[in-house]
Design a protein around this motif. Structure first.
Motif, PDB file in Angstrom:
ATOM      1  N   LEU A 100      19.508  20.432  43.847  1.00 21.67           N
ATOM      2  CA  LEU A 100      18.791  20.863  42.684  1.00 21.67           C
ATOM      3  C   LEU A 100      19.726  21.222  41.677  1.00 21.67           C
ATOM      4  CD1 LEU A 100      16.521  23.501  44.742  1.00 21.67           C
ATOM      5  CD2 LEU A 100      16.037  21.184  43.929  1.00 21.67           C
ATOM      6  N   MET A 101      20.995  20.727  41.654  1.00 21.01           N
ATOM      7  CA  MET A 101      22.023  21.050  40.717  1.00 21.01           C
ATOM      8  C   MET A 101      22.642  19.766  40.190  1.00 21.01           C
ATOM      9  SD  MET A 101      24.052  23.855  42.642  1.00 21.01           S
ATOM     10  CE  MET A 101      23.188  25.054  43.996  1.00 21.01           C
ATOM     11  N   ASN A 102      23.127  19.858  38.681  1.00 23.79           N
ATOM     12  CA  ASN A 102      23.983  18.788  38.436  1.00 23.79           C
ATOM     13  C   ASN A 102      25.143  18.690  38.677  1.00 23.79           C
ATOM     14  OD1 ASN A 102      25.250  20.743  36.657  1.00 23.79           O
ATOM     15  ND2 ASN A 102      23.776  20.557  34.919  1.00 23.79           N
ATOM     16  N   CYS A 103      25.936  17.669  38.326  1.00 18.05           N
ATOM     17  CA  CYS A 103      27.230  17.666  39.064  1.00 18.05           C
ATOM     18  C   CYS A 103      28.309  18.766  38.893  1.00 18.05           C
ATOM     19  CB  CYS A 103      28.052  16.416  38.402  1.00 18.05           C
ATOM     20  SG  CYS A 103      27.074  14.729  38.849  1.00 18.05           S
ATOM     21  N   ASP A 104      28.222  19.316  37.522  1.00 15.66           N
ATOM     22  CA  ASP A 104      28.953  20.242  37.313  1.00 15.66           C
ATOM     23  C   ASP A 104      28.676  21.628  38.084  1.00 15.66           C
ATOM     24  OD1 ASP A 104      30.535  18.718  35.333  1.00 15.66           O
ATOM     25  OD2 ASP A 104      29.292  19.247  33.641  1.00 15.66           O
TER      26      ASP A 104
ATOM     27  N   HIS B  62      30.472  24.076  40.867  1.00 16.93           N
ATOM     28  CA  HIS B  62      31.021  25.650  40.783  1.00 16.93           C
ATOM     29  C   HIS B  62      30.313  26.032  41.962  1.00 16.93           C
ATOM     30  CE1 HIS B  62      30.906  24.890  36.126  1.00 16.93           C
ATOM     31  NE2 HIS B  62      32.165  24.741  36.545  1.00 16.93           N
ATOM     32  N   PHE B  63      29.328  25.663  42.363  1.00 12.02           N
ATOM     33  CA  PHE B  63      28.633  26.087  43.893  1.00 12.02           C
ATOM     34  C   PHE B  63      29.592  26.002  45.118  1.00 12.02           C
ATOM     35  CE2 PHE B  63      25.956  26.414  47.339  1.00 12.02           C
ATOM     36  CZ  PHE B  63      25.097  27.504  47.232  1.00 12.02           C
ATOM     37  N   VAL B  64      30.316  24.892  45.195  1.00 14.99           N
ATOM     38  CA  VAL B  64      30.991  24.438  46.401  1.00 14.99           C
ATOM     39  C   VAL B  64      32.225  25.426  46.222  1.00 14.99           C
ATOM     40  CG1 VAL B  64      32.275  22.781  47.509  1.00 14.99           C
ATOM     41  CG2 VAL B  64      29.999  22.230  46.815  1.00 14.99           C
ATOM     42  N   ALA B  65      32.868  25.538  44.817  1.00 15.19           N
ATOM     43  CA  ALA B  65      34.148  26.441  44.938  1.00 15.19           C
ATOM     44  C   ALA B  65      33.555  27.647  45.264  1.00 15.19           C
ATOM     45  CB  ALA B  65      34.665  26.165  43.271  1.00 15.19           C
ATOM     46  N   TYR B  66      32.441  28.062  44.648  1.00 13.32           N
ATOM     47  CA  TYR B  66      32.124  29.667  45.085  1.00 13.32           C
ATOM     48  C   TYR B  66      31.943  30.044  46.401  1.00 13.32           C
ATOM     49  CZ  TYR B  66      29.313  33.938  44.292  1.00 13.32           C
ATOM     50  OH  TYR B  66      28.657  35.113  44.482  1.00 13.32           O
ATOM     51  N   SER B  67      31.313  28.837  47.274  1.00  9.88           N
ATOM     52  CA  SER B  67      31.056  29.053  48.717  1.00  9.88           C
ATOM     53  C   SER B  67      32.490  29.028  49.431  1.00  9.88           C
ATOM     54  CB  SER B  67      29.873  28.010  48.972  1.00  9.88           C
ATOM     55  OG  SER B  67      30.535  26.789  49.103  1.00  9.88           O
ATOM     56  N   CYS B  68      33.313  28.098  48.998  1.00 10.25           N
ATOM     57  CA  CYS B  68      34.492  28.137  49.855  1.00 10.25           C
ATOM     58  C   CYS B  68      35.391  29.287  49.705  1.00 10.25           C
ATOM     59  CB  CYS B  68      35.411  26.782  49.154  1.00 10.25           C
ATOM     60  SG  CYS B  68      34.703  25.315  49.501  1.00 10.25           S
ATOM     61  N   CYS B  69      35.207  29.944  48.439  1.00 12.72           N
ATOM     62  CA  CYS B  69      35.895  31.320  48.289  1.00 12.72           C
ATOM     63  C   CYS B  69      35.422  32.397  49.323  1.00 12.72           C
ATOM     64  CB  CYS B  69      35.788  31.794  46.814  1.00 12.72           C
ATOM     65  SG  CYS B  69      36.821  30.626  45.682  1.00 12.72           S
TER      66      CYS B  69
END
Length: 523
Positions: free
Chosen positions: A72-76, A80-87
């Motif tokens: 449901l998201m664009n590439c950028d 951001h979402f993956v980086a947020y979840s990894c944190c």
């Protein structure tokens, strides 16, 4: 089953019911939340979504459960979402992030994402709709850019810009206002333009228009006089418009004032020139006209009304031939045709105007072509009409007097000729009798007297011949005869005629003839 086992079962049922009630209450709470609540596993596959997803994004629970949320998201935003979840997986405390989620129609909506990590169930998150905030932020940014551009334009325009509140109290003025009025922006803030700039010569009607417009939140356009800080007067054209908020309430007025002092002075100078022109043209006795290329009247001075007794306003636009006698229309028509064919000479001739009573009035008209700026195109025709009615009447009187004089002179000549003939007949008898008497053996003294009779008669006959000659001269029928005569004899005969009278008066008559003078001549 003993009592302890039965009690244990009851406790478990109670706990299950309590948990069930808690789940139902939680489900109701999640259903009424405006945020999109979701759960996903460690691989970001959705395991739960609340009802807000369908309200906000148009997705049902069945359509998303098991799907990866990153679809449901664009590439950028995926990054951001993956980086947020990894944190979160690393145990770091990370604030919320803003990402865009596609709705069921493929359109992106802004949300504020908050995530928590549960080792057993995975991720639990919420999406708070910030689309309106983003829209407002974008609109605010655009407005700021627009205001910045407007401020830049207002600062560099030659026009005066005044911004007031809804009551007409100044909040800001541009540099052009300061230059023209002499007031600084700080000096005028909090004052009314009317109290600050208007003076004795400000139009009262303009004041009322501006006051009424400000009170009722209406736009207005006026031209009026203002005064600068030193009391010098200047003219401005004011174009003011109210600025309204989203609810239609007036918040400000923006007035653009154009300095039209030079234009007004030029118009006043032109008005004075026109007044002076009309004062001169309307008071000269001659008619002054301006015609278009077809001969229609474009301008008429007041002499037109005095001569033709026709009102100027009623005559404008009519063809000039309407006021000219039929016998003279061809003169005007042929001149207009010549001008259309390229001729540009001045024409002057006499015509008859017909006044309101149908009476002819002779005028001398002078037509002068007025040439335009492009290739000598004819723009109009200037005409002056001089009243010559008295001159024409005087000429007619003179012609009649001349005719009468000629008739009288002819009658006089005939009379003198008749008289001369009547006198000549008895005079010839006297001359003949004297001549016969002169040859009848008279004494010398008698002969001398008869000679005097003959000489006097001849002189009288010569006078009669001169009278006839004068008559012939008036009739332009005189002829000159070249004949020889004796000068001394002519003089002696003249002396003989007057000698008797001279002796009676005791006068002495001397005839001294120069010996070398010729006694005969041809004349």
């Amino acid at each position: 089953m003993d009592n302890n086992d039965e009690l244990q079962v009851q406790i478990q049922y109670a706990l299950v019911e309590k948990l069930s009630n808690s789940n139902r209450r939680q489900a109701k709470l999640l259903a009424i939340l405006d945020e999109c609540i979701f759960e996903c596993d460690k691989h970001l596959n959705l395991t739960y979504i609340n009802e807000a997803w369908e309200k906000k994004l148009g997705y049902s629970s069945d359509s998303l459960i098991g799907s990866n949320i990153t679809k449901l998201m664009n590439c950028d935003d995926i990054m951001h979402f993956v980086a947020y979840s990894c944190c979160l997986l690393e145990g770091k405390q990370t604030p919320s992030v803003e990402i865009q989620i596609k709705n069921s129609h493929g359109l992106l909506n802004w949300f504020e994402l908050r995530l928590v990590y549960d080792e057993k169930s995975g991720f639990i998150g919420s999406l708070y709709d910030i689309q309106r905030h983003k829209d407002s932020q974008l609109l605010l940014t655009q407005q700021q850019k627009y205001v910045k551009r407007l401020s830049l334009v207002a600062s560099h325009t030659n026009n005066l810009v005044i911004i007031t509140d809804k009551f007409g109290v100044i909040e800001w003025v541009n540099n052009s206002f300061e230059v023209l009025t002499g007031y600084t922006c700080d000096e005028v803030i909090g004052t009314s333009p009317g109290h600050l700039l208007q003076g004795p010569k400000t139009c009262e009607k303009s004041r009322k228009v501006m006051s009424h417009a400000v009170k009722n939140g209406l736009p207005f356009q006026v031209e009026t006089t203002n005064y600068d800080k030193n009391g010098n007067i200047y003219w401005v054209a004011i174009d003011a418009n109210p600025v309204r908020d989203d609810e239609g309430q007036v918040k400000h007025f923006i007035a653009i004032e154009t300095n039209i002092t030079q234009r007004v002075k030029a118009e006043q100078a032109m008005a004075e020139i026109e007044y002076n022109y009309h004062s001169v043209v309307d008071n000269i006795p001659d008619i002054v006209l301006r015609l278009d290329t077809f001969g229609n009247l474009l301008f008429i001075n007041q002499a037109w009304q005095r001569v033709l007794h026709s009102k100027v306003d009623e005559s404008l636009g009519l063809p000039i031939i309407k006021f000219i006698a039929k016998e003279d229309v061809e003169k005007i028509s042929s001149t207009l045709l010549d001008y259309k064919q390229g001729k540009r000479d001045i024409r002057r001739f006499d015509i008859r105007l017909i006044n309101a009573q149908g009476i002819n009035n002779w005028v001398e008209i002078t037509l002068t072509p007025i040439v335009g700026g492009y290739e000598s195109d004819l723009s109009s025709i200037a005409a002056t009409l001089v009243d010559i009615q008295e001159r024409i009447e005087s000429e007619q009187i003179l012609l009649e007097a001349k005719h009468q004089a000629e008739t009288l002179a002819e009658s006089k000549s005939r009379f003198m000729a008749n008289i001369s003939h009547e006198i000549r007949t008895p005079l010839n008898a006297v001359i003949g009798s004297a001549d016969i008497l002169h040859h009848t053996g008279l004494t010398s003294e008698q002969m001398r007297y008869t000679q005097m009779i003959k000489t006097s008669s001849d002189a009288l006959l010569s006078v009669l011949d001169d009278v006839l000659t004068y008559s012939r001269f008036e009739a332009q029928a005189i002829t000159l005869n070249n004949q020889p005569f004796s000068i001394d004899t002519c003089i002696e005969e003249a002396i003989d005629i007057i000698s008797q009278s001279a002796l009676q008066k005791g006068l002495e008559v001397i005839f001294d003839f120069y010996p070398g003078c010729t006694s005969s001549s041809n004349w």
